[in-house]
Design a protein around this motif. Structure first.
Motif, PDB file in Angstrom:
ATOM      1  N   THR A  27      -2.905  17.626  49.524  1.00  0.00           N
ATOM      2  CA  THR A  27      -2.403  18.983  49.273  1.00  0.00           C
ATOM      3  C   THR A  27      -0.929  19.055  49.657  1.00  0.00           C
ATOM      4  OG1 THR A  27      -4.583  19.945  49.747  1.00  0.00           O
ATOM      5  CG2 THR A  27      -2.679  21.428  49.828  1.00  0.00           C
ATOM      6  N   ALA A  36      -1.600  14.283  45.171  1.00  0.00           N
ATOM      7  CA  ALA A  36      -0.476  15.063  44.658  1.00  0.00           C
ATOM      8  C   ALA A  36       0.810  14.356  45.079  1.00  0.00           C
ATOM      9  CB  ALA A  36      -0.510  16.487  45.209  1.00  0.00           C
ATOM     10  N   GLN A  79      -2.617  20.313  44.389  1.00  0.00           N
ATOM     11  CA  GLN A  79      -3.656  19.443  44.924  1.00  0.00           C
ATOM     12  C   GLN A  79      -3.938  18.338  43.928  1.00  0.00           C
ATOM     13  OE1 GLN A  79      -6.403  22.899  45.690  1.00  0.00           O
ATOM     14  NE2 GLN A  79      -6.753  21.833  47.629  1.00  0.00           N
ATOM     15  N   GLY A  80      -4.173  17.115  44.436  1.00  0.00           N
ATOM     16  CA  GLY A  80      -4.436  15.992  43.556  1.00  0.00           C
ATOM     17  C   GLY A  80      -4.984  14.810  44.321  1.00  0.00           C
ATOM     18  N   SER A 136       0.510  17.048  40.037  1.00  0.00           N
ATOM     19  CA  SER A 136      -0.825  17.173  40.610  1.00  0.00           C
ATOM     20  C   SER A 136      -1.853  17.421  39.529  1.00  0.00           C
ATOM     21  CB  SER A 136      -0.864  18.320  41.623  1.00  0.00           C
ATOM     22  OG  SER A 136      -0.641  19.565  40.963  1.00  0.00           O
TER      23      SER A 136
END
Length: 261
Positions: free
Chosen positions: A149, A130, A126-127, A108
Motif C-alpha cells: 500500500t 504497488a 494498492q498492488g 498499482s
C-alpha cells in the motif's frame, strides 16, 4: 372605451426599474441555487463508457479512464465516483492504475483518490506490489519504492509506504514495515515510531571512487523481508586472483564487506 395610458415621467422611471429588478431577482437567485457546485478549473475526466445515477450522485466510467487536473492525472480501465458533482468527491480506480504528478509516478492494481474543495488532494494505491518513483533528478539517484500500500498526499508531498516495503535512493536500499518519505525535502523515516515487529534492513553501497576489487553488496529488492535467511557469501573472482598473486593481501587479514543489515 379604455382609459388612455399615462406616460411614465422621468421621475418615475427609476422607481419602475427598481420594481422590475425586485421582481426578477428571485428568479435569478433560484436559477443560481439550482446549479451544481463547480469543481476547480481544469478538472476534467474522460472514458469510453459512462453510466451515471443522478439520484445517488454516482458516476461509473470504463475503458481508458483518465482524470486530470493540471499536472496531476490518474489513468485506469475503470473508475467510480461518489458525490461527483460536489466539491468533495471520492473516486476509486481499478485495473492498470497510473497516478502521475509533477513530482512522482505511482502504479498499482487499484487506487482511491479524494477531491477536497474541488482539487485532487490525495491518492491511495494498492498492488502486488504497488510502485512509487520520484520524477526528475539523475537516474543513478532516483528514489523508488515498492509496497503493498502506498499513500500519497499531494498537498504535503508525503508518501507513506506500508506492507513489505522496499525503498531505494538509487544506490542504497532499505527494507522495513513502514517508510515515510517527504518528496519536498527528500527526507525518509523507516519504522518511525518503533512499534513495528520487524527490524530495518539496509544496504549502503560505496561511492563510485571505491577501491577496485571490492565486491558490491547483494540486492534486497528480491529478498523476502521476513525470511530470516542470509544468502551465502560469493567469492569475487577478481579478489581471488588478487589474493593468489599478492602474498601481502593473503596475510593481511583484511575483511571486505559492503553490506549493512
Amino acid at each position: 372605451m379604455r382609459p388612455a395610458r399615462r406616460p411614465i415621467s422621468a421621475g418615475g422611471l427609476p422607481m419602475a426599474m427598481a420594481l422590475l429588478t425586485a421582481m426578477t431577482l428571485p428568479v435569478v437567485m433560484g436559477t443560481a441555487a439550482a446549479q451544481a457546485p463547480r469543481v476547480a478549473p481544469g478538472f476534467v475526466w474522460s472514458a469510453d463508457v459512462l453510466n451515471s445515477d443522478f439520484r445517488s450522485d454516482t458516476l461509473e466510467l470504463s475503458g481508458n479512464v483518465r482524470v486530470q487536473q493540471g499536472p496531476m492525472s490518474i489513468q485506469a480501465q475503470a473508475a467510480t465516483a461518489q458525490d461527483f458533482r460536489s466539491q468533495n468527491s471520492r473516486w476509486t480506480f481499478q485495473d492498470a492504475v497510473h497516478v502521475r504528478t509533477a513530482a512522482a509516478d505511482l502504479q498499482s492494481d487499484v487506487a482511491s483518490a479524494t477531491v477536497v474543495n474541488g482539487e485532487i488532494a490525495s491518492a491511495r494505491v494498492q498492488g502486488t506490489p504497488a510502485i512509487f518513483e520520484q520524477r526528475g533528478g539523475p537516474t543513478d539517484s532516483q528514489v523508488r519504492g515498492r509496497a503493498g500500500t502506498i499513500e500519497y498526499d499531494f498537498v504535503t508531498g508525503i508518501v507513506t509506504l506500508t506492507n513489505q516495503v522496499w525503498f531505494s535512493n538509487g544506490k542504497d536500499e532499505f527494507r522495513g514495515d513502514v517508510v515515510i518519505y517527504n518528496i519536498h525535502d527528500e527526507r525518509v523515516q523507516i519504522n518511525p515510531d518503533g512499534s513495528s515487529s520487524g527490524r530495518v534492513r539496509g544496504i549502503i553501497r560505496p561511492r563510485e571512487n571505491q577501491p577496485s576489487g571490492e565486491p558490491l553488496p547483494e540486492r534486497l529488492d528480491h529478498e523476502p523481508i521476513d525470511s530470516g535467511q542470509t544468502d551465502s557469501k560469493q567469492t569475487d573472482p577478481k579478489q581471488t586472483n588478487l589474493e593468489q598473486t599478492d602474498p601481502e593481501k593473503m596475510n593481511s587479514g583484511r575483511t571486505v564487506s559492503g553490506t549493512t543489515a
